[in-house]
Motif scaffolding. Structure first.
Motif, PDB file in Angstrom:
ATOM      1  N   VAL A  53     -10.981   2.610 -19.889  1.00  0.00           N
ATOM      2  CA  VAL A  53     -10.121   3.620 -19.277  1.00  0.00           C
ATOM      3  C   VAL A  53      -8.699   3.465 -19.810  1.00  0.00           C
ATOM      4  N   THR A  54      -8.120   4.570 -20.248  1.00  0.00           N
ATOM      5  CA  THR A  54      -6.768   4.536 -20.814  1.00  0.00           C
ATOM      6  C   THR A  54      -5.717   5.082 -19.868  1.00  0.00           C
ATOM      7  N   ARG A  55      -6.126   5.688 -18.763  1.00  0.00           N
ATOM      8  CA  ARG A  55      -5.178   6.206 -17.787  1.00  0.00           C
ATOM      9  C   ARG A  55      -5.802   6.125 -16.404  1.00  0.00           C
ATOM     10  N   PHE A  56      -5.040   5.549 -15.470  1.00  0.00           N
ATOM     11  CA  PHE A  56      -5.491   5.346 -14.099  1.00  0.00           C
ATOM     12  C   PHE A  56      -4.403   5.862 -13.168  1.00  0.00           C
ATOM     13  N   TYR A  57      -4.757   6.771 -12.275  1.00  0.00           N
ATOM     14  CA  TYR A  57      -3.812   7.358 -11.333  1.00  0.00           C
ATOM     15  C   TYR A  57      -4.027   6.765  -9.951  1.00  0.00           C
ATOM     16  N   ALA A  58      -2.941   6.311  -9.331  1.00  0.00           N
ATOM     17  CA  ALA A  58      -3.009   5.745  -7.984  1.00  0.00           C
ATOM     18  C   ALA A  58      -1.864   6.326  -7.161  1.00  0.00           C
ATOM     19  N   GLN A  59      -2.125   6.588  -5.905  1.00  0.00           N
ATOM     20  CA  GLN A  59      -1.155   7.266  -5.042  1.00  0.00           C
ATOM     21  C   GLN A  59      -0.330   6.276  -4.247  1.00  0.00           C
ATOM     22  N   ALA A  60       0.986   6.438  -4.306  1.00  0.00           N
ATOM     23  CA  ALA A  60       1.884   5.665  -3.452  1.00  0.00           C
ATOM     24  C   ALA A  60       1.710   6.156  -2.018  1.00  0.00           C
TER      25      ALA A  60
END
Length: 94
Positions: A53-60
């Motif tokens: 995986v080259t991009r991982f999105y996580a929510q603050a």
């Protein structure tokens, strides 16, 4: 680019193995469905990297500016391949 909206490793593993997906997106509800919390984000990020995986999105998360900044810093510390997501609320946009 295609992204998978999940944190369930059993679901993610075969999909990531196809090579079709550039990354993964999460939020607190997605983490909860996978039995995870924000405390599990470092291990999840490492697991995802190990699978290409080259991009991982996580929510603050948080209800105040300070809480959002704190959780955003924790996410930012995971590395440059992690993108911080914010919900469009007044504290998040301040």
């Amino acid at each position: 680019m295609l992204y998978i909206d999940s944190a369930d490793r059993d679901l993610l593993a075969p999909l990531l193995a196809t090579g079709l997906f550039a990354g993964v997106t999460t939020n607190p509800a997605i983490l909860d469905r996978a039995g995870l919390t924000a405390d599990d984000l470092p291990a999840l990020a490492t697991w995802l990297r190990d699978r290409g995986v080259t991009r991982f999105y996580a929510q603050a998360t948080g209800t105040t500016i300070e809480e959002l900044r704190d959780t955003a810093r924790q996410i930012a510390d995971l590395g440059g391949d992690v993108v911080i997501k914010l919900v469009a609320t007044a504290p998040a946009l301040t």
